[in-house]
Motif scaffolding. Structure first.
Motif, PDB file in Angstrom:
ATOM      1  N   THR A 297      -9.537 -10.821  12.607  1.00 54.59           N
ATOM      2  CA  THR A 297     -10.233 -11.242  11.400  1.00 54.59           C
ATOM      3  C   THR A 297      -9.247 -11.391  10.249  1.00 54.59           C
ATOM      4  N   TYR A 298      -8.273 -10.488  10.212  1.00 54.09           N
ATOM      5  CA  TYR A 298      -7.281 -10.512   9.128  1.00 54.09           C
ATOM      6  C   TYR A 298      -5.980  -9.916   9.654  1.00 54.09           C
ATOM      7  N   ILE A 299      -4.852 -10.493   9.234  1.00 55.62           N
ATOM      8  CA  ILE A 299      -3.533 -10.016   9.658  1.00 55.62           C
ATOM      9  C   ILE A 299      -2.766  -9.510   8.438  1.00 55.62           C
ATOM     10  N   PHE A 300      -2.318  -8.270   8.525  1.00 56.73           N
ATOM     11  CA  PHE A 300      -1.487  -7.682   7.472  1.00 56.73           C
ATOM     12  C   PHE A 300      -0.025  -7.768   7.905  1.00 56.73           C
ATOM     13  N   ASP A 301       0.797  -8.421   7.119  1.00 58.45           N
ATOM     14  CA  ASP A 301       2.237  -8.434   7.368  1.00 58.45           C
ATOM     15  C   ASP A 301       2.843  -7.307   6.540  1.00 58.45           C
ATOM     16  N   THR A 302       3.259  -6.231   7.208  1.00 56.38           N
ATOM     17  CA  THR A 302       3.726  -5.030   6.506  1.00 56.38           C
ATOM     18  C   THR A 302       5.248  -4.959   6.400  1.00 56.38           C
ATOM     19  N   THR A 303       5.913  -6.086   6.657  1.00 56.23           N
ATOM     20  CA  THR A 303       7.381  -6.079   6.669  1.00 56.23           C
ATOM     21  C   THR A 303       7.975  -5.446   5.420  1.00 56.23           C
TER      22      THR A 303
ATOM     23  N   LYS B 109      -1.682   0.916   1.974  1.00 56.99           N
ATOM     24  CA  LYS B 109      -2.981   1.483   1.614  1.00 56.99           C
ATOM     25  C   LYS B 109      -3.673   0.621   0.567  1.00 56.99           C
ATOM     26  N   GLU B 110      -2.924   0.180  -0.428  1.00 57.55           N
ATOM     27  CA  GLU B 110      -3.509  -0.648  -1.481  1.00 57.55           C
ATOM     28  C   GLU B 110      -4.019  -1.973  -0.924  1.00 57.55           C
ATOM     29  N   GLU B 111      -3.315  -2.548   0.045  1.00 59.60           N
ATOM     30  CA  GLU B 111      -3.753  -3.801   0.648  1.00 59.60           C
ATOM     31  C   GLU B 111      -5.044  -3.606   1.449  1.00 59.60           C
ATOM     32  N   VAL B 112      -5.160  -2.469   2.115  1.00 57.23           N
ATOM     33  CA  VAL B 112      -6.393  -2.179   2.858  1.00 57.23           C
ATOM     34  C   VAL B 112      -7.560  -2.009   1.886  1.00 57.23           C
ATOM     35  N   TYR B 113      -7.324  -1.266   0.781  1.00 56.31           N
ATOM     36  CA  TYR B 113      -8.369  -1.108  -0.238  1.00 56.31           C
ATOM     37  C   TYR B 113      -8.797  -2.481  -0.773  1.00 56.31           C
ATOM     38  N   LYS B 114      -7.801  -3.324  -1.048  1.00 50.89           N
ATOM     39  CA  LYS B 114      -8.078  -4.641  -1.623  1.00 50.89           C
ATOM     40  C   LYS B 114      -8.880  -5.502  -0.650  1.00 50.89           C
ATOM     41  N   TYR B 115      -8.517  -5.450   0.631  1.00 50.67           N
ATOM     42  CA  TYR B 115      -9.221  -6.245   1.632  1.00 50.67           C
ATOM     43  C   TYR B 115     -10.697  -5.862   1.696  1.00 50.67           C
TER      44      TYR B 115
END
Length: 294
Positions: free
Chosen positions: A135-141, A149-155
Protein backbone atom coordinates in the motif's frame (compact mmCIF):
# COMPACT_ATOMS: atom_id res chain seq x y z
CA UNK A 1 -13.17 1.48 10.98
CA UNK A 2 -10.83 -1.28 12.12
CA UNK A 3 -7.26 -1.23 10.82
CA UNK A 4 -5.04 -4.19 10.01
CA UNK A 5 -1.49 -3.24 9.05
CA UNK A 6 1.01 -5.74 7.71
CA UNK A 7 4.49 -4.32 8.17
CA UNK A 8 7.27 -5.90 6.18
CA UNK A 9 10.31 -5.07 4.08
CA UNK A 10 14.05 -5.44 3.88
CA UNK A 11 15.90 -6.68 6.94
CA UNK A 12 17.62 -3.69 8.52
CA UNK A 13 15.21 -1.15 7.03
CA UNK A 14 13.63 -0.31 10.40
CA UNK A 15 10.70 -2.66 10.99
CA UNK A 16 11.22 -2.78 14.75
CA UNK A 17 11.24 1.02 14.96
CA UNK A 18 8.07 1.25 12.86
CA UNK A 19 6.36 -1.36 15.03
CA UNK A 20 7.30 0.67 18.12
CA UNK A 21 5.69 3.73 16.52
CA UNK A 22 2.50 1.80 15.81
CA UNK A 23 2.44 0.46 19.35
CA UNK A 24 2.79 4.02 20.66
CA UNK A 25 -0.33 4.88 18.64
CA UNK A 26 -2.31 2.14 20.35
CA UNK A 27 -1.95 -0.65 17.80
CA UNK A 28 -1.89 -4.24 19.06
CA UNK A 29 1.44 -5.37 17.60
CA UNK A 30 2.59 -8.92 16.85
CA UNK A 31 6.01 -9.56 15.38
CA UNK A 32 7.01 -12.49 13.14
CA UNK A 33 3.50 -13.96 12.85
CA UNK A 34 3.22 -17.26 10.89
CA UNK A 35 1.05 -16.74 7.76
CA UNK A 36 -1.34 -19.52 8.71
CA UNK A 37 -2.50 -17.43 11.67
CA UNK A 38 -3.57 -14.40 9.61
CA UNK A 39 -7.23 -15.51 9.34
CA UNK A 40 -7.29 -16.10 13.10
CA UNK A 41 -6.18 -12.52 13.71
CA UNK A 42 -9.04 -11.21 11.56
CA UNK A 43 -11.42 -13.46 13.47
CA UNK A 44 -10.19 -12.07 16.78
CA UNK A 45 -10.52 -8.50 15.53
CA UNK A 46 -14.16 -9.21 14.71
CA UNK A 47 -15.03 -10.85 18.00
CA UNK A 48 -13.00 -9.04 20.65
CA UNK A 49 -13.23 -5.62 22.27
CA UNK A 50 -11.32 -2.41 21.55
CA UNK A 51 -8.00 -4.03 22.49
CA UNK A 52 -7.70 -5.47 18.97
CA UNK A 53 -9.47 -2.69 17.07
CA UNK A 54 -6.18 -1.68 15.41
CA UNK A 55 -3.63 -4.44 14.76
CA UNK A 56 -0.14 -4.34 13.24
CA UNK A 57 1.65 -7.53 12.16
CA UNK A 58 5.39 -7.61 11.54
CA UNK A 59 6.57 -10.23 9.04
CA UNK A 60 10.04 -10.89 7.75
CA UNK A 61 12.41 -13.61 6.58
CA UNK A 62 13.07 -15.01 10.05
CA UNK A 63 10.23 -17.41 9.21
CA UNK A 64 11.75 -18.04 5.79
CA UNK A 65 10.20 -21.45 5.22
CA UNK A 66 6.70 -19.97 5.68
CA UNK A 67 7.30 -16.63 4.01
CA UNK A 68 6.29 -17.71 0.49
CA UNK A 69 2.76 -18.35 1.78
CA UNK A 70 2.19 -14.75 2.87
CA UNK A 71 0.97 -13.36 -0.46
CA UNK A 72 -1.49 -16.23 -0.79
CA UNK A 73 -2.73 -15.86 2.78
CA UNK A 74 -3.08 -12.08 2.45
CA UNK A 75 -5.08 -12.43 -0.75
CA UNK A 76 -7.33 -15.00 0.91
CA UNK A 77 -8.03 -12.96 4.04
CA UNK A 78 -11.75 -12.80 4.85
CA UNK A 79 -11.72 -9.06 5.52
CA UNK A 80 -14.55 -7.49 7.48
CA UNK A 81 -16.73 -4.80 5.94
CA UNK A 82 -15.49 -2.21 8.42
CA UNK A 83 -11.80 -3.18 8.13
CA UNK A 84 -8.99 -1.47 6.23
CA UNK A 85 -5.97 -3.59 5.24
CA UNK A 86 -2.65 -1.83 4.58
CA UNK A 87 0.70 -3.35 3.62
CA UNK A 88 3.56 -1.07 4.61
CA UNK A 89 6.92 -1.95 3.06
CA UNK A 90 10.23 -0.64 4.43
CA UNK A 91 13.14 -0.36 2.04
CA UNK A 92 16.61 1.20 1.98
CA UNK A 93 19.59 1.36 -0.36
CA UNK A 94 21.87 -1.69 -0.24
CA UNK A 95 24.83 0.39 0.95
CA UNK A 96 22.82 1.69 3.89
CA UNK A 97 21.57 -1.78 4.83
CA UNK A 98 25.13 -3.08 4.79
CA UNK A 99 26.24 -0.18 6.97
CA UNK A 100 23.47 -0.85 9.49
CA UNK A 101 24.37 -4.53 9.74
CA UNK A 102 28.00 -3.64 10.35
CA UNK A 103 26.98 -1.14 13.04
CA UNK A 104 24.78 -3.64 14.90
CA UNK A 105 26.93 -6.71 14.16
CA UNK A 106 23.75 -8.69 13.54
CA UNK A 107 23.56 -11.55 11.08
CA UNK A 108 21.27 -11.28 8.06
CA UNK A 109 18.53 -13.97 8.00
CA UNK A 110 19.86 -15.27 4.65
CA UNK A 111 23.56 -14.81 5.43
CA UNK A 112 24.47 -18.50 5.49
CA UNK A 113 27.34 -19.49 3.25
CA UNK A 114 27.03 -16.30 1.18
CA UNK A 115 28.20 -12.71 1.57
CA UNK A 116 26.03 -10.00 3.12
CA UNK A 117 25.69 -8.31 -0.27
CA UNK A 118 24.47 -11.55 -1.84
CA UNK A 119 22.04 -12.10 1.05
CA UNK A 120 20.51 -8.65 0.55
CA UNK A 121 20.20 -9.25 -3.20
CA UNK A 122 18.50 -12.60 -2.59
CA UNK A 123 16.13 -11.02 -0.08
CA UNK A 124 15.11 -8.39 -2.64
CA UNK A 125 14.21 -11.14 -5.08
CA UNK A 126 12.09 -12.96 -2.50
CA UNK A 127 10.26 -9.77 -1.51
CA UNK A 128 9.53 -8.56 -5.06
CA UNK A 129 5.90 -9.70 -5.11
CA UNK A 130 5.18 -8.46 -1.62
CA UNK A 131 6.67 -5.05 -2.41
CA UNK A 132 4.58 -4.91 -5.57
CA UNK A 133 1.44 -5.40 -3.47
CA UNK A 134 2.41 -2.78 -0.89
CA UNK A 135 0.00 0.00 0.00
CA UNK A 136 2.88 2.33 0.83
CA UNK A 137 6.68 2.09 0.63
CA UNK A 138 8.95 3.86 3.11
CA UNK A 139 12.48 4.52 1.87
CA UNK A 140 14.46 4.70 5.13
CA UNK A 141 17.89 5.17 3.55
CA UNK A 142 18.39 8.61 5.07
CA UNK A 143 16.11 8.17 8.09
CA UNK A 144 17.12 8.16 11.71
CA UNK A 145 14.85 6.11 14.03
CA UNK A 146 13.12 9.35 15.03
CA UNK A 147 12.59 10.30 11.37
CA UNK A 148 11.01 6.92 10.63
CA UNK A 149 8.63 7.20 13.56
CA UNK A 150 7.56 10.64 12.37
CA UNK A 151 6.93 9.30 8.86
CA UNK A 152 4.74 6.51 10.25
CA UNK A 153 2.78 9.05 12.33
CA UNK A 154 2.38 11.25 9.25
CA UNK A 155 1.20 8.36 7.07
CA UNK A 156 -1.53 7.53 9.59
CA UNK A 157 -2.47 11.20 10.02
CA UNK A 158 -1.33 11.27 13.61
CA UNK A 159 0.74 13.96 15.30
CA UNK A 160 3.44 13.43 17.88
CA UNK A 161 1.34 15.41 20.34
CA UNK A 162 -1.55 12.98 20.00
CA UNK A 163 0.54 9.92 20.93
CA UNK A 164 2.58 11.57 23.70
CA UNK A 165 1.36 10.71 27.19
CA UNK A 166 2.29 12.13 30.59
CA UNK A 167 1.84 10.14 33.78
CA UNK A 168 1.71 12.36 36.86
CA UNK A 169 2.29 10.28 39.99
CA UNK A 170 2.14 11.03 43.70
CA UNK A 171 4.14 8.79 46.03
CA UNK A 172 5.61 8.52 49.51
CA UNK A 173 9.37 8.37 50.00
CA UNK A 174 8.87 6.00 52.94
CA UNK A 175 7.34 3.49 50.51
CA UNK A 176 10.17 3.74 47.98
CA UNK A 177 10.95 5.70 44.85
CA UNK A 178 8.94 4.86 41.71
CA UNK A 179 11.36 2.90 39.53
CA UNK A 180 10.06 4.17 36.19
CA UNK A 181 10.01 7.89 37.03
CA UNK A 182 11.72 10.23 34.55
CA UNK A 183 11.41 13.34 36.73
CA UNK A 184 11.18 13.24 40.54
CA UNK A 185 10.26 16.22 42.73
CA UNK A 186 10.49 16.21 46.52
CA UNK A 187 7.88 18.38 48.27
CA UNK A 188 8.73 17.41 51.85
CA UNK A 189 9.85 21.01 52.41
CA UNK A 190 6.18 22.10 52.50
CA UNK A 191 4.12 22.20 55.74
CA UNK A 192 2.74 18.74 56.48
CA UNK A 193 -1.06 18.32 57.01
CA UNK A 194 -0.29 15.11 58.93
CA UNK A 195 0.32 17.22 62.03
CA UNK A 196 -3.18 18.73 61.85
CA UNK A 197 -5.39 16.30 63.74
CA UNK A 198 -8.52 16.80 61.63
CA UNK A 199 -6.52 16.37 58.39
CA UNK A 200 -4.34 13.43 59.40
CA UNK A 201 -6.53 10.64 58.03
CA UNK A 202 -7.59 12.54 54.94
CA UNK A 203 -5.69 12.77 51.64
CA UNK A 204 -4.87 15.46 49.14
CA UNK A 205 -8.03 14.45 47.30
CA UNK A 206 -10.06 15.98 50.13
CA UNK A 207 -10.77 19.68 49.68
CA UNK A 208 -9.68 20.58 53.23
CA UNK A 209 -6.23 19.05 52.71
CA UNK A 210 -5.88 20.51 49.22
CA UNK A 211 -6.71 24.01 50.48
CA UNK A 212 -4.27 23.66 53.39
CA UNK A 213 -1.38 22.63 51.11
CA UNK A 214 -2.11 25.36 48.57
CA UNK A 215 -2.46 28.26 50.99
CA UNK A 216 1.27 28.68 51.56
CA UNK A 217 3.40 31.05 49.47
CA UNK A 218 6.13 28.42 49.14
CA UNK A 219 3.62 26.00 47.60
CA UNK A 220 2.52 28.57 45.08
CA UNK A 221 6.08 29.52 44.14
CA UNK A 222 7.09 25.87 43.72
CA UNK A 223 4.01 25.07 41.63
CA UNK A 224 4.51 28.02 39.30
CA UNK A 225 8.21 27.24 38.79
CA UNK A 226 7.37 23.58 38.11
CA UNK A 227 4.61 24.49 35.64
CA UNK A 228 6.93 26.92 33.87
CA UNK A 229 9.70 24.33 33.62
CA UNK A 230 7.31 21.73 32.16
CA UNK A 231 6.00 24.30 29.69
CA UNK A 232 9.56 24.51 28.39
CA UNK A 233 10.42 20.80 28.61
CA UNK A 234 7.34 18.92 27.37
CA UNK A 235 7.44 20.14 23.74
CA UNK A 236 11.14 19.27 23.62
CA UNK A 237 10.45 15.71 24.81
CA UNK A 238 7.84 15.41 22.06
CA UNK A 239 10.23 16.85 19.48
CA UNK A 240 12.90 14.36 20.50
CA UNK A 241 10.48 11.51 19.81
CA UNK A 242 9.75 10.40 23.36
CA UNK A 243 6.31 8.77 23.61
CA UNK A 244 5.82 8.92 27.37
CA UNK A 245 7.00 10.95 30.35
CA UNK A 246 6.61 9.89 33.98
CA UNK A 247 6.56 12.78 36.47
CA UNK A 248 6.68 11.77 40.14
CA UNK A 249 6.00 14.12 43.06
CA UNK A 250 6.77 12.74 46.49
CA UNK A 251 6.21 13.63 50.12
CA UNK A 252 6.80 11.56 53.26
CA UNK A 253 3.85 9.17 53.05
CA UNK A 254 2.39 10.05 49.64
CA UNK A 255 -0.91 10.95 51.24
CA UNK A 256 -1.25 14.72 51.52
CA UNK A 257 1.15 17.20 49.89
CA UNK A 258 2.18 15.19 46.84
CA UNK A 259 -1.43 14.19 46.13
CA UNK A 260 -2.67 17.76 46.24
CA UNK A 261 0.08 19.01 43.93
CA UNK A 262 -0.37 16.14 41.47
CA UNK A 263 -4.09 16.92 41.30
CA UNK A 264 -3.41 20.57 40.53
CA UNK A 265 -0.65 19.85 38.02
CA UNK A 266 -2.67 17.18 36.20
CA UNK A 267 -5.61 19.52 35.84
CA UNK A 268 -3.38 22.21 34.37
CA UNK A 269 -1.76 19.82 31.88
CA UNK A 270 -5.14 18.47 30.74
CA UNK A 271 -6.43 22.00 30.16
CA UNK A 272 -3.32 23.28 28.41
CA UNK A 273 -2.08 20.41 26.23
CA UNK A 274 -3.43 17.81 23.80
CA UNK A 275 -1.31 15.09 25.35
CA UNK A 276 -2.84 12.14 27.14
CA UNK A 277 -2.54 12.94 30.85
CA UNK A 278 -2.85 10.15 33.43
CA UNK A 279 -3.15 10.90 37.15
CA UNK A 280 -1.88 8.21 39.54
CA UNK A 281 -1.84 8.26 43.37
CA UNK A 282 0.32 5.31 44.31
CA UNK A 283 0.36 5.57 48.10
CA UNK A 284 -2.52 7.91 48.93
CA UNK A 285 -4.49 5.45 51.04
CA UNK A 286 -1.74 3.26 52.47
CA UNK A 287 -1.28 5.26 55.66
CA UNK A 288 -4.97 5.21 56.59
CA UNK A 289 -5.24 1.50 55.91
CA UNK A 290 -2.23 0.75 58.10
CA UNK A 291 -3.67 2.69 61.03
CA UNK A 292 -7.01 0.92 60.77
CA UNK A 293 -5.26 -2.46 61.17
CA UNK A 294 -3.42 -1.39 64.32
Amino acid sequence: MKNLIILTGMSGAGKSVALDALEDMGYFCIDNLPPVLLPKIVELMESTNEEMHDVALGIDLRGQSMFENYIHEINQLPLLKDMKLSILFLDAADERLISRYKETRRSHPLNKGITLTEAIREERDILTDLKGNATYIFDTTDFSPKDLKEEVYKYLNRTKDSIFSVNVLSFGFKHGLPKDADLVFDVRFLPNPYYIEELRKKTGLDQEVYDYVMKFNDTERFYRKLADMLKFMLPLYVKEGKSQLNIAIGCTGGQHRSVALVERLSKRLKNKYKYEINTIHRDAHIEGEVREKD
